[in-house]
Write a protein that holds these residues in place. Structure first.
Motif, PDB file in Angstrom:
ATOM      1  N   ASP A  21      89.044 117.885  78.934  1.00  0.00           N
ATOM      2  CA  ASP A  21      87.833 118.757  78.555  1.00  0.00           C
ATOM      3  C   ASP A  21      87.398 119.202  80.012  1.00  0.00           C
ATOM      4  O   ASP A  21      86.737 120.432  80.030  1.00  0.00           O
ATOM      5  CB  ASP A  21      86.746 117.624  78.602  1.00  0.00           C
ATOM      6  CG  ASP A  21      87.070 117.315  76.965  1.00  0.00           C
ATOM      7  OD1 ASP A  21      87.494 117.937  76.040  1.00  0.00           O
ATOM      8  OD2 ASP A  21      86.422 116.077  76.393  1.00  0.00           O
ATOM      9  N   ASP A 214      82.445 115.739  71.937  1.00  0.00           N
ATOM     10  CA  ASP A 214      82.306 117.119  71.091  1.00  0.00           C
ATOM     11  C   ASP A 214      81.205 117.060  69.797  1.00  0.00           C
ATOM     12  O   ASP A 214      81.808 116.505  68.861  1.00  0.00           O
ATOM     13  CB  ASP A 214      83.752 117.379  70.770  1.00  0.00           C
ATOM     14  CG  ASP A 214      83.780 118.986  70.157  1.00  0.00           C
ATOM     15  OD1 ASP A 214      82.735 119.456  70.056  1.00  0.00           O
ATOM     16  OD2 ASP A 214      84.897 119.538  70.269  1.00  0.00           O
ATOM     17  N   ASN A 384      79.643 119.494  76.562  1.00  0.00           N
ATOM     18  CA  ASN A 384      79.198 120.581  77.364  1.00  0.00           C
ATOM     19  C   ASN A 384      78.111 120.580  78.451  1.00  0.00           C
ATOM     20  O   ASN A 384      78.282 121.217  79.427  1.00  0.00           O
ATOM     21  CB  ASN A 384      79.017 121.735  76.228  1.00  0.00           C
ATOM     22  CG  ASN A 384      79.960 122.107  75.336  1.00  0.00           C
ATOM     23  OD1 ASN A 384      81.114 122.097  75.832  1.00  0.00           O
ATOM     24  ND2 ASN A 384      79.839 122.172  74.173  1.00  0.00           N
TER      25      ASN A 384
END
Length: 400
Positions: A21, A214, A384
């Motif tokens: 990631d 996610d 994120n």
């Protein structure tokens, strides 16, 4: 900016997924990244190099089992790797798990002293500041605060059959891990950050960056497909998920619960091995480990409650995945596991208290927790957003 990540695995297990990631995030921000890893294989699309080979891993295992020299083998493999890295010349070195039978920590840290590069070290457990173990809560040991010796967990990972090298290992690790100046320690939980501040690496700057998930994958899914597949459409589902169901993950507490729950409830355990599957009670549905995130999200969504009776843990992502799928969480008050919860999304139970687990399960059954609150809580752990904190840290450290 060129970032080198070093971890025991790449794309496999929780830490292997984290380095992937971070790799993708670095690339998306128009920087370079290379992952160096020690075991198994890496995804083909990832720019990665393996440190040593399987034979080197076996030799390192032998040195650990026979002499308790974990982290001090793999000499040839590490020298070759460091020569390659000299040519690559990264701007930042990001360490993750440097245990796992693949790298020589003395050679690595001597090299880090020499090159004077900024180093970020994400601790995924406590191995960095003990003489042997990765966790010590379950045996109530605090020798790591002064000097490890007479290790009560010599037979635990990284297992030593004969010798106890904890005193020597502690001293060597203390010397090595405090020998570089430009080091920032990152922990995925406040719990681990507080332990670091009591350890021999307490002089370094410590940041907390939570692990992320996610949210495009872990989100509410159809509840009926999984239930129909196993014929449990009308059951109250108590779910547990682990990559390996060992003593530390609390399998025994699910077996105890199986003797206590009523006939309208069923336990579902994901991650069991073949031997464990053969010995599950009739009211436990055992499922092997799955790497299919969509399948896992469907199982989380089908459950009425997720139970994590972990005895030792840092910041388990399974809790986050369950919340993101709208499922409330009950966890033991262990390590950083409770940090994902608030008073609207689940319960924290005293470690080892099976009857309290059962009481809280029944409370959720009688007074259903709003799945929206769970989903809202999980938004705090969007990968994120959380992993972007690493991007900020890379830029901060690279600029001095």
């Amino acid at each position: 900016m060129k970032v080198l990540q070093i971890n025991s695995v790449c794309g496999y297990g929780s830490t292997g997924k984290i380095v992937i990631d971070l790799y993708k995030m670095i690339k998306e921000n128009a920087h370079e990244c290379l992952i160096a890893y020690g075991r198994k294989s890496a995804p083909k699309e990832i720019e990665a190099i393996r440190i040593g080979n399987t034979w080197d891993n076996y030799v390192h295992v032998a040195m650990t089992r026979l002499f308790d020299k974990h982290g001090f083998a793999s000499t040839k493999a590490t020298k070759k790797f460091l020569q390659e890295i000299d040519e690559i010349n990264p701007d930042i070195i990001h360490l993750h798990n440097i245990h796992g039978y693949y790298i020589n920590i003395k050679l690595l840290f001597n090299w880090l002293q020499k090159v004077h590069k900024p180093v970020i070290w994400t601790l995924h457990d406590c191995w960095a500041f003990t003489g042997h173990c990765t966790y010590f809560d379950n045996v109530s040991c605090d020798r790591w605060k002064t000097a490890c010796q007479n290790c009560p967990q010599k037979a635990s990972y990284p297992k030593s059959w004969f010798l106890d090298g904890s005193k020597s290992n502690f001293k060597k690790k203390q010397e090595l891990f405090t020998s570089i100046d430009n080091l920032t320690v990152v922990t995925p939980s406040k719990w681990l950050a507080e332990l670091v501040k009591e350890s021999f690496i307490k002089r370094y700057d410590v940041r907390v960056i939570y692990n992320g998930i996610d949210l495009n994958v872990f989100k509410p899914r159809d509840k009926d497909t999984f239930r129909k597949k196993y014929g449990i459409e009308n059951k109250f589902i108590i779910l547990g998920v682990a990559s390996i169901w060992d003593e530390r993950k609390g399998l025994k507490y699910f077996l105890e619960l199986a003797d206590l729950i009523d006939s309208d409830s069923i336990i579902v355990l994901v991650g069991l091995n073949n031997k464990q599957l053969k010995h599950m009670p009739n009211n436990v549905i055992g499922i092997k480990r799955t790497s299919n995130a969509d399948e896992l999200a469907e199982i989380y969504s089908s459950a009425d409650v997720f139970v994590n009776p972990t005895l030792e843990d840092n910041f388990p992502t399974v809790n986050l995945e369950a919340l993101a799928c709208g499922t409330p969480v009950i966890t033991f008050d262990t390590g950083g596991s409770p940090e994902c919860l608030d008073d609207r999304t689940g319960f924290i139970v005293k470690k080892g208290d099976t009857m309290e687990l059962l009481r809280r399960i029944n409370e959720i059954r009688d007074n259903k927790i709003d799945s929206f609150d769970c989903i809202k809580r999980a938004a705090m752990f969007d990968k994120n957003k959380n992993y972007n904190e690493y991007m900020k840290l890379y830029l901060e450290t690279s600029q001095g």
